[in-house]
Design an enzyme around this catalytic site. Structure first.
Site, mmCIF file in Angstrom:
data_model
loop_
_atom_site.group_PDB
_atom_site.id
_atom_site.type_symbol
_atom_site.label_atom_id
_atom_site.label_comp_id
_atom_site.label_asym_id
_atom_site.label_seq_id
_atom_site.Cartn_x
_atom_site.Cartn_y
_atom_site.Cartn_z
ATOM 1 N N HIS A 193 -8.164 -2.809 -6.653
ATOM 2 C CA HIS A 193 -8.324 -2.565 -5.507
ATOM 3 C C HIS A 193 -9.671 -1.843 -4.801
ATOM 4 O O HIS A 193 -9.807 -0.365 -4.840
ATOM 5 C CB HIS A 193 -7.220 -2.351 -4.876
ATOM 6 C CG HIS A 193 -6.653 -2.789 -3.303
ATOM 7 N ND1 HIS A 193 -7.415 -1.735 -1.810
ATOM 8 C CD2 HIS A 193 -6.254 -4.140 -2.526
ATOM 9 C CE1 HIS A 193 -7.234 -2.832 -0.763
ATOM 10 N NE2 HIS A 193 -6.402 -3.805 -1.408
ATOM 11 N N ILE A 227 -10.831 -5.847 6.140
ATOM 12 C CA ILE A 227 -9.176 -5.112 5.473
ATOM 13 C C ILE A 227 -8.652 -4.008 6.765
ATOM 14 O O ILE A 227 -9.141 -3.117 7.013
ATOM 15 C CB ILE A 227 -9.051 -4.190 4.566
ATOM 16 C CG1 ILE A 227 -9.771 -4.817 2.891
ATOM 17 C CG2 ILE A 227 -7.791 -3.018 4.149
ATOM 18 C CD1 ILE A 227 -9.903 -3.594 1.842
ATOM 19 N N ALA A 281 -1.936 -6.972 3.401
ATOM 20 C CA ALA A 281 -0.795 -5.911 3.517
ATOM 21 C C ALA A 281 -0.672 -5.894 5.294
ATOM 22 O O ALA A 281 0.315 -6.249 5.512
ATOM 23 C CB ALA A 281 -1.327 -4.958 3.033
ATOM 24 N N SER A 282 -1.278 -5.690 6.387
ATOM 25 C CA SER A 282 -1.088 -4.995 7.540
ATOM 26 C C SER A 282 -0.082 -5.587 8.234
ATOM 27 O O SER A 282 0.775 -5.852 9.648
ATOM 28 C CB SER A 282 -1.891 -4.722 8.363
ATOM 29 O OG SER A 282 -3.192 -5.106 7.627
ATOM 30 N N GLU A 329 -12.262 -9.023 -1.482
ATOM 31 C CA GLU A 329 -11.737 -8.866 -0.461
ATOM 32 C C GLU A 329 -12.886 -7.562 0.590
ATOM 33 O O GLU A 329 -12.677 -6.857 -0.120
ATOM 34 C CB GLU A 329 -10.418 -7.934 -0.146
ATOM 35 C CG GLU A 329 -9.260 -7.864 -0.690
ATOM 36 C CD GLU A 329 -8.558 -7.178 -0.805
ATOM 37 O OE1 GLU A 329 -7.290 -7.429 -0.238
ATOM 38 O OE2 GLU A 329 -8.473 -6.160 -0.528
ATOM 39 N N LYS A 336 0.904 -1.003 0.085
ATOM 40 C CA LYS A 336 -0.151 0.263 0.223
ATOM 41 C C LYS A 336 0.736 1.216 0.100
ATOM 42 O O LYS A 336 1.761 1.284 -0.380
ATOM 43 C CB LYS A 336 -1.099 -0.127 1.209
ATOM 44 C CG LYS A 336 -1.930 -0.992 0.663
ATOM 45 C CD LYS A 336 -3.096 -1.013 1.938
ATOM 46 C CE LYS A 336 -4.082 -2.580 2.097
ATOM 47 N NZ LYS A 336 -5.233 -2.497 2.729
ATOM 48 N N GLY A 365 -7.424 -9.203 6.885
ATOM 49 C CA GLY A 365 -7.413 -9.434 8.234
ATOM 50 C C GLY A 365 -6.720 -10.628 8.467
ATOM 51 O O GLY A 365 -6.190 -11.246 9.306
HETATM 52 O O1 G3P Z 1 -5.044 -5.944 -0.541
HETATM 53 C C1 G3P Z 1 -4.621 -6.419 0.094
HETATM 54 C C2 G3P Z 1 -5.488 -5.691 1.677
HETATM 55 O O2 G3P Z 1 -6.279 -4.913 1.950
HETATM 56 C C3 G3P Z 1 -5.826 -6.070 2.779
HETATM 57 O O3 G3P Z 1 -5.030 -5.533 3.995
HETATM 58 O O4 G3P Z 1 -4.245 -4.931 5.811
HETATM 59 O O5 G3P Z 1 -6.078 -6.613 5.651
HETATM 60 O O6 G3P Z 1 -4.252 -7.740 5.048
HETATM 61 P P1 G3P Z 1 -5.113 -6.135 5.491
#
Ligand code: G3P
Length: 214
Positions: free
Chosen positions: A85, A138, A194-195, A133, A8, A173
């Site tokens: 996205h 997220i 991501a996170s 997603e 991101k 998540g």
């Molecule tokens: O592109 C993956 C993302 O949107 C998911 O984010 O932080 O929930 O893993 P996260």
């Protein structure tokens, strides 16, 4: 399982994460790729990690200031790209043209969608993969596979109905090996996250935990 680590616009060190992803992928045999900021694509690709764009614009060479040209993304060393996205939503026509741009340059394509209905719609455009997603999960650390497992199974069914060859990923998540296993059990062939890695104090440990049950 395929794992795409989306950086991101997080304030992480893309090279540190790229090297961690490369090493954990090599050691585990799990296919893990990184999607950094466009400006970091070359540096990240130079580490040898599988590198993806976060987006390409629905344009060709020409007067398109501020665009993310698919040719430039591929020249930088990326082998795939996300499109649509939920933090960078596109009109259907622009997803279609973005896919055309990516395919023109040989980039693999994953189109994101909020729900199974949208998965069916974008699968009809012929990407390599679709990723469901739910936006509300997220960045929460609550995995979609636990909070809303039906969304994953329904997305798999919706994609299959349109095109049996399209791969289905899920995201939101996801941060542990257990989450990855649940996603696989629900029929997903890969995950986007991501996170859990980009915000981890120790990205290598987070990645090792992720792939440990596979
Ligand atoms: O592109 C993956 C993302 O949107 C998911 O984010 O932080 O929930 O893993 P996260």
């Amino acid at each position: 399982m395929f794992v795409l680590v989306n950086l991101k616009a997080y304030p992480c060190d893309p090279i540190e994460i790229a090297e961690a992803v490369r090493d954990v992928s090599d050691a585990s045999g799990v296919d893990i790729a990184v999607a950094p900021q466009t400006a970091h694509l070359s540096q990240v690709a130079e580490t040898g990690v599988e590198t993806w764009g976060q987006h390409v614009s629905p344009v060709e060479h020409g007067s398109h200031t501020g665009s993310t040209l698919a040719e430039a993304v591929a020249d930088a060393g990326a082998t795939g790209t996300m499109l649509n996205h939920s933090e960078n939503r596109l009109k259907l026509a622009d997803i279609d043209a973005g896919l055309e741009a990516a395919e023109r340059t040989g980039l693999g394509t994953t189109v994101c969608a909020n729900n199974p209905e949208q998965v069916g719609a974008v699968a009809a455009l012929g990407p390599d993969a679709v990723a469901v997603e739910p936006p509300e999960l997220i960045g929460t650390g609550t995995p979609v596979s636990k909070a809303d497992p039906d969304i994953v199974t329904d997305a798999v069914a919706a994609a299959e109905e349109v095109d049996e060859d399209v791969s289905v990923f899920c995201g939101a998540g996801i941060s542990t090996g257990e989450d990855l296993v649940s996603a696989r059990e629900l029929g997903a062939e890969g995950v986007l996250l991501a996170s859990g890695v980009a915000k981890a104090d120790d990205p290598t440990a987070a990645l090792e935990d992720l792939v440990s049950p596979l």
